[in-house]
Design a protein around this motif. Structure first.
Motif, PDB file in Angstrom:
ATOM      1  N   ASP A 195      23.191  -2.764  -0.672  1.00 35.66           N
ATOM      2  CA  ASP A 195      21.985  -2.707  -1.506  1.00 35.66           C
ATOM      3  C   ASP A 195      20.754  -2.319  -0.682  1.00 35.66           C
ATOM      4  N   ASN A 196      19.709  -1.844  -1.400  1.00 34.10           N
ATOM      5  CA  ASN A 196      18.380  -1.683  -0.817  1.00 34.10           C
ATOM      6  C   ASN A 196      17.574  -2.922  -1.169  1.00 34.10           C
ATOM      7  N   VAL A 197      16.868  -3.477  -0.193  1.00 35.16           N
ATOM      8  CA  VAL A 197      16.206  -4.770  -0.366  1.00 35.16           C
ATOM      9  C   VAL A 197      14.733  -4.663   0.013  1.00 35.16           C
ATOM     10  N   GLU A 198      13.888  -5.335  -0.778  1.00 34.53           N
ATOM     11  CA  GLU A 198      12.462  -5.386  -0.482  1.00 34.53           C
ATOM     12  C   GLU A 198      12.049  -6.813  -0.122  1.00 34.53           C
ATOM     13  N   LEU A 199      11.397  -6.978   1.031  1.00 30.80           N
ATOM     14  CA  LEU A 199      10.877  -8.265   1.482  1.00 30.80           C
ATOM     15  C   LEU A 199       9.354  -8.229   1.405  1.00 30.80           C
ATOM     16  N   GLY A 200       8.748  -9.354   1.084  1.00 35.94           N
ATOM     17  CA  GLY A 200       7.297  -9.401   0.958  1.00 35.94           C
ATOM     18  C   GLY A 200       6.666 -10.449   1.853  1.00 35.94           C
ATOM     19  N   CYS A 201       5.412 -10.177   2.249  1.00 35.91           N
ATOM     20  CA  CYS A 201       4.658 -11.116   3.085  1.00 35.91           C
ATOM     21  C   CYS A 201       3.243 -11.225   2.530  1.00 35.91           C
ATOM     22  N   HIS A 202       2.845 -12.432   2.123  1.00 33.98           N
ATOM     23  CA  HIS A 202       1.518 -12.682   1.566  1.00 33.98           C
ATOM     24  C   HIS A 202       0.712 -13.477   2.604  1.00 33.98           C
ATOM     25  N   TRP A 203      -0.366 -12.855   3.109  1.00 35.74           N
ATOM     26  CA  TRP A 203      -1.080 -13.420   4.244  1.00 35.74           C
ATOM     27  C   TRP A 203      -2.586 -13.375   4.019  1.00 35.74           C
ATOM     28  N   GLU A 204      -3.282 -14.125   4.865  1.00 37.98           N
ATOM     29  CA  GLU A 204      -4.750 -14.119   4.862  1.00 37.98           C
ATOM     30  C   GLU A 204      -5.256 -14.196   6.294  1.00 37.98           C
ATOM     31  N   VAL A 205      -6.281 -13.356   6.603  1.00 36.84           N
ATOM     32  CA  VAL A 205      -6.971 -13.426   7.893  1.00 36.84           C
ATOM     33  C   VAL A 205      -8.473 -13.375   7.626  1.00 36.84           C
ATOM     34  N   PRO A 206      -9.291 -13.935   8.522  1.00 32.87           N
ATOM     35  CA  PRO A 206     -10.747 -13.946   8.311  1.00 32.87           C
ATOM     36  C   PRO A 206     -11.300 -12.529   8.166  1.00 32.87           C
ATOM     37  N   ASN A 207     -12.026 -12.309   7.076  1.00 35.60           N
ATOM     38  CA  ASN A 207     -12.689 -11.020   6.812  1.00 35.60           C
ATOM     39  C   ASN A 207     -11.712  -9.847   6.752  1.00 35.60           C
ATOM     40  N   ASN A 208     -10.451 -10.180   6.484  1.00 38.59           N
ATOM     41  CA  ASN A 208      -9.415  -9.148   6.395  1.00 38.59           C
ATOM     42  C   ASN A 208      -9.290  -8.326   7.680  1.00 38.59           C
ATOM     43  N   LYS A 209      -9.677  -8.897   8.784  1.00 36.06           N
ATOM     44  CA  LYS A 209      -9.588  -8.193  10.060  1.00 36.06           C
ATOM     45  C   LYS A 209      -8.228  -8.471  10.693  1.00 36.06           C
ATOM     46  N   LEU A 210      -7.275  -7.644  10.330  1.00 34.34           N
ATOM     47  CA  LEU A 210      -5.895  -7.800  10.803  1.00 34.34           C
ATOM     48  C   LEU A 210      -5.689  -6.996  12.076  1.00 34.34           C
ATOM     49  N   TYR A 211      -5.138  -7.649  13.075  1.00 36.07           N
ATOM     50  CA  TYR A 211      -4.788  -6.932  14.305  1.00 36.07           C
ATOM     51  C   TYR A 211      -3.380  -6.341  14.192  1.00 36.07           C
ATOM     52  N   SER A 212      -2.418  -7.185  13.751  1.00 39.44           N
ATOM     53  CA  SER A 212      -1.052  -6.674  13.597  1.00 39.44           C
ATOM     54  C   SER A 212      -0.267  -7.547  12.621  1.00 39.44           C
ATOM     55  N   LEU A 213       0.735  -6.937  12.035  1.00 42.80           N
ATOM     56  CA  LEU A 213       1.732  -7.655  11.219  1.00 42.80           C
ATOM     57  C   LEU A 213       3.102  -7.230  11.709  1.00 42.80           C
ATOM     58  N   LYS A 214       3.962  -8.216  11.963  1.00 40.25           N
ATOM     59  CA  LYS A 214       5.293  -7.921  12.495  1.00 40.25           C
ATOM     60  C   LYS A 214       6.364  -8.642  11.682  1.00 40.25           C
ATOM     61  N   TRP A 215       7.522  -8.009  11.580  1.00 38.05           N
ATOM     62  CA  TRP A 215       8.713  -8.634  10.989  1.00 38.05           C
ATOM     63  C   TRP A 215       9.755  -8.804  12.087  1.00 38.05           C
ATOM     64  N   TYR A 216      10.428  -9.967  12.047  1.00 38.84           N
ATOM     65  CA  TYR A 216      11.494 -10.271  13.003  1.00 38.84           C
ATOM     66  C   TYR A 216      12.765 -10.631  12.244  1.00 38.84           C
ATOM     67  N   LEU A 217      13.904 -10.269  12.828  1.00 38.60           N
ATOM     68  CA  LEU A 217      15.210 -10.741  12.353  1.00 38.60           C
ATOM     69  C   LEU A 217      15.828 -11.554  13.475  1.00 38.60           C
ATOM     70  N   ASN A 218      16.006 -12.857  13.206  1.00 38.04           N
ATOM     71  CA  ASN A 218      16.540 -13.762  14.231  1.00 38.04           C
ATOM     72  C   ASN A 218      15.744 -13.646  15.536  1.00 38.04           C
ATOM     73  N   ASP A 219      14.398 -13.610  15.381  1.00 38.59           N
ATOM     74  CA  ASP A 219      13.436 -13.577  16.497  1.00 38.59           C
ATOM     75  C   ASP A 219      13.461 -12.278  17.293  1.00 38.59           C
ATOM     76  N   ARG A 220      14.064 -11.226  16.743  1.00 34.44           N
ATOM     77  CA  ARG A 220      14.011  -9.906  17.367  1.00 34.44           C
ATOM     78  C   ARG A 220      13.153  -8.992  16.482  1.00 34.44           C
ATOM     79  N   GLU A 221      12.163  -8.387  17.072  1.00 39.25           N
ATOM     80  CA  GLU A 221      11.213  -7.576  16.298  1.00 39.25           C
ATOM     81  C   GLU A 221      11.899  -6.338  15.727  1.00 39.25           C
ATOM     82  N   ILE A 222      11.657  -6.095  14.428  1.00 31.66           N
ATOM     83  CA  ILE A 222      12.235  -4.914  13.777  1.00 31.66           C
ATOM     84  C   ILE A 222      11.170  -4.008  13.170  1.00 31.66           C
ATOM     85  N   PHE A 223       9.944  -4.550  12.953  1.00 26.17           N
ATOM     86  CA  PHE A 223       8.902  -3.764  12.292  1.00 26.17           C
ATOM     87  C   PHE A 223       7.534  -4.238  12.766  1.00 26.17           C
TER      88      PHE A 223
END
Length: 298
Positions: free
Chosen positions: A40-68
């Motif tokens: 299957d094709n799967v969609e994962l979502g992340c709902h987050w908040e940072v002060p003033n929307n000033k995001l430095y980075s967003l990362k996804w990990y699988l079993n603590d290994r970075e994938i995105f």
């Protein structure tokens, strides 16, 4: 720990100097399906908040290994780290969602979303949830060792085999819709395929008694279950012969008595036939008493 303390001290210092509270970084929730089908094709979502929307980075990990990784100030802003069985769709993935194509069994694991706010504090937050990729069979379990009929005193010996699956199926035996006693069942070795699938087996062995028959029939059933995703049954209904199998030695004794009467006179033959009847009745009574003792609690 030292990094965390330094960030806390820096936050307190900024608040003291400017009088402005520094907002929190948080991941409100992640959307990760608990079970998905292989391929299957799967969609994962992340709902987050940072002060003033000033995001430095967003990362996804699988079993603590970075994938995105998503970094809005970089060009390109998206970076993918390949892992076996993990196929990130770069075109559809954004800062809010991660899209995986053609998920495999090796795609199973804990998916974590991590957000980091902009400088000077680089505050961090994360949240994770597990996902299991499954391959569910369409077939029913199979039953081997069937017999067309059983006599009281026979030994029923059958084996239930599941179809290949991941995760493995859980097998359960039933006799006339009641779960078979544990002492009747036999745990057997499983088989594994090169694709990571498992075939499970479970045996059933017991001595047939009168109580196993309902209206002259006995129903044996094996169920295969995988969580709430898969449940199939295979049944084996047989006719019951409510007669006893006379032991071979006793059968030969009766035949010997019966055959020897041909060389006797008329009066002796009558006495001999009566003796044969008495012996046969004694054998039957012994079998009946044995059956009755099975119903007496020990």
């Amino acid at each position: 720990m030292m990094v965390f303390l330094s960030r806390v001290l820096l936050t307190l210092l900024l608040h003291h100097l400017t009088g402005v509270a520094v907002g929190e970084v948080s991941v409100k929730r992640v959307v990760v399906p608990e079970y998905v089908d292989r391929g299957d094709n799967v969609e994962l979502g992340c709902h987050w908040e940072v002060p003033n929307n000033k995001l430095y980075s967003l990362k996804w990990y699988l079993n603590d290994r970075e994938i995105f990784r998503y970094m809005p100030e970089e060009n390109p802003s998206i970076e993918v780290h390949p892992l076996p069985g993990v196929n990130v769709n770069i075109e559809l993935s954004t800062v809010d969602r991660l899209v995986l194509n053609n998920v495999q069994l090796s795609s199973s694991g804990k998916y974590k979303c991590e957000v980091i706010a902009e400088s000077p504090l680089f505050l961090t937050a994360d949240k994770s949830d597990p996902m299991t990729v499954v391959q569910i069979p369409k077939e029913k379990p199979r039953i081997y060792g069937r017999q067309d009929e059983y006599h009281i005193g026979d030994t029923a010996h059958l084996t239930c085999v599941s179809a290949m699956s991941s995760p493995p199926a859980e097998l359960t035996w039933f006799i006339n819709d009641k779960q078979a006693p544990e002492e009747y069942t036999i745990d057997m070795n499983t088989s594994h395929s090169e694709h990571g699938l498992t075939e499970t087996r479970k045996g059933l062995k017991f001595r047939v008694t009168r109580e196993h028959f309902h209206n002259g029939a006995m129903n044996l059933k094996c169920t295969a279950k995988i969580s709430s995703l898969y449940y199939k049954t295979q049944q084996h209904s047989v006719d019951g012969q409510l007669t006893y199998n006379v032991p071979a030695m006793e059968s030969r004794d009766i035949l010997a008595l019966s055959g020897s009467s041909s060389s006797l006179g008329v009066g002796q033959q009558q006495q001999h036939q009566q003796l044969v009847v008495v012996v046969a009745l004694a054998v039957v009574m012994e079998m009946v008493m044995t059956s009755m003792l099975e119903y007496i609690p020990s």
